[in-house]
Structure formats: C-alpha cells, structure tokens
Design a protein around this motif. Sequence first.
Motif, PDB file in Angstrom:
ATOM      1  N   GLU A  37     104.962  67.035 -45.794  1.00  0.00           N
ATOM      2  CA  GLU A  37     105.571  67.951 -44.823  1.00  0.00           C
ATOM      3  C   GLU A  37     104.486  68.649 -44.015  1.00  0.00           C
ATOM      4  N   ARG A  38     103.424  69.084 -44.687  1.00  0.00           N
ATOM      5  CA  ARG A  38     102.309  69.722 -43.968  1.00  0.00           C
ATOM      6  C   ARG A  38     101.632  68.735 -43.038  1.00  0.00           C
ATOM      7  N   GLU A  39     101.484  67.498 -43.491  1.00  0.00           N
ATOM      8  CA  GLU A  39     100.832  66.487 -42.666  1.00  0.00           C
ATOM      9  C   GLU A  39     101.631  66.202 -41.395  1.00  0.00           C
ATOM     10  N   ALA A  99     107.624  62.019 -33.724  1.00  0.00           N
ATOM     11  CA  ALA A  99     107.882  61.588 -35.100  1.00  0.00           C
ATOM     12  C   ALA A  99     107.446  60.129 -35.268  1.00  0.00           C
ATOM     13  N   ARG A 100     107.702  59.305 -34.275  1.00  0.00           N
ATOM     14  CA  ARG A 100     107.323  57.889 -34.340  1.00  0.00           C
ATOM     15  C   ARG A 100     105.804  57.738 -34.419  1.00  0.00           C
ATOM     16  N   SER A 101     105.089  58.475 -33.585  1.00  0.00           N
ATOM     17  CA  SER A 101     103.627  58.410 -33.583  1.00  0.00           C
ATOM     18  C   SER A 101     103.051  58.972 -34.887  1.00  0.00           C
ATOM     19  N   SER A 102     103.635  60.050 -35.369  1.00  0.00           N
ATOM     20  CA  SER A 102     103.201  60.639 -36.637  1.00  0.00           C
ATOM     21  C   SER A 102     103.417  59.655 -37.776  1.00  0.00           C
ATOM     22  N   ALA A 103     104.583  59.008 -37.766  1.00  0.00           N
ATOM     23  CA  ALA A 103     104.908  58.041 -38.814  1.00  0.00           C
ATOM     24  C   ALA A 103     103.904  56.897 -38.824  1.00  0.00           C
ATOM     25  N   ARG A 104     103.563  56.411 -37.651  1.00  0.00           N
ATOM     26  CA  ARG A 104     102.599  55.318 -37.553  1.00  0.00           C
ATOM     27  C   ARG A 104     101.266  55.740 -38.158  1.00  0.00           C
ATOM     28  N   ALA A 105     100.813  56.945 -37.835  1.00  0.00           N
ATOM     29  CA  ALA A 105      99.540  57.452 -38.357  1.00  0.00           C
ATOM     30  C   ALA A 105      99.585  57.660 -39.863  1.00  0.00           C
ATOM     31  N   MET A 106     100.770  58.002 -40.390  1.00  0.00           N
ATOM     32  CA  MET A 106     100.925  58.278 -41.817  1.00  0.00           C
ATOM     33  C   MET A 106     101.251  57.021 -42.623  1.00  0.00           C
ATOM     34  N   GLY A 107     101.576  55.925 -41.935  1.00  0.00           N
ATOM     35  CA  GLY A 107     101.927  54.691 -42.623  1.00  0.00           C
ATOM     36  C   GLY A 107     103.300  54.725 -43.261  1.00  0.00           C
ATOM     37  N   ALA A 111     109.418  60.196 -41.615  1.00  0.00           N
ATOM     38  CA  ALA A 111     108.695  61.299 -40.972  1.00  0.00           C
ATOM     39  C   ALA A 111     109.672  62.362 -40.499  1.00  0.00           C
ATOM     40  N   THR A 112     110.780  61.921 -39.909  1.00  0.00           N
ATOM     41  CA  THR A 112     111.804  62.867 -39.450  1.00  0.00           C
ATOM     42  C   THR A 112     112.388  63.638 -40.624  1.00  0.00           C
ATOM     43  N   LYS A 113     112.589  62.959 -41.749  1.00  0.00           N
ATOM     44  CA  LYS A 113     113.140  63.618 -42.941  1.00  0.00           C
ATOM     45  C   LYS A 113     112.165  64.672 -43.466  1.00  0.00           C
ATOM     46  N   HIS A 114     110.877  64.353 -43.499  1.00  0.00           N
ATOM     47  CA  HIS A 114     109.874  65.337 -43.911  1.00  0.00           C
ATOM     48  C   HIS A 114     109.935  66.558 -42.986  1.00  0.00           C
TER      49      HIS A 114
END
Length: 63
Positions: free
Chosen positions: A7-9, A20-28, A34-37
């Motif tokens: 969640e912090r990440e 959210a899509r870009s964050s998800a890609r970076a987080m794998g 990512a949206t749920k977090h």
Amino acid sequence: MTLTPREREVLSYVMAGRTARSSARAMGISPRTATKHLENAYRKLGVSNRVTAVLAAREHGLI
C-alpha cells in the motif's frame, strides 16, 4: 494506522504522478491488484481519492 508495504509502495508511485497501470507494471503486479492496494489504503486513511490519500499518508509519515 498501519499501511502494508505494498500500500505504501503504490501510494509512493501515485505521489510521483503514476497511474495504477503504470504503478502495477513497476511493481510486477496486475493493475487490478494495484487498484485494490490503493482502495485499501484509502479505507485505512479515511479518504476517498488519490490526492487526499497521498496528503494523509505524508502527514502521518507513512510515505
């Protein structure tokens, strides 16, 4: 109040202006995860959008 590391990440990516899509890609992870977090962080912080979530997390020293 405690946020999980994920969640912090995701909030740190949102703070940097990422979607959210870009964050998800970076987080794998998937964009839905990512949206749920992010949704879980909103609930824990007592907010309803990205801007106030970042502000509240910063105010509490969480990101």
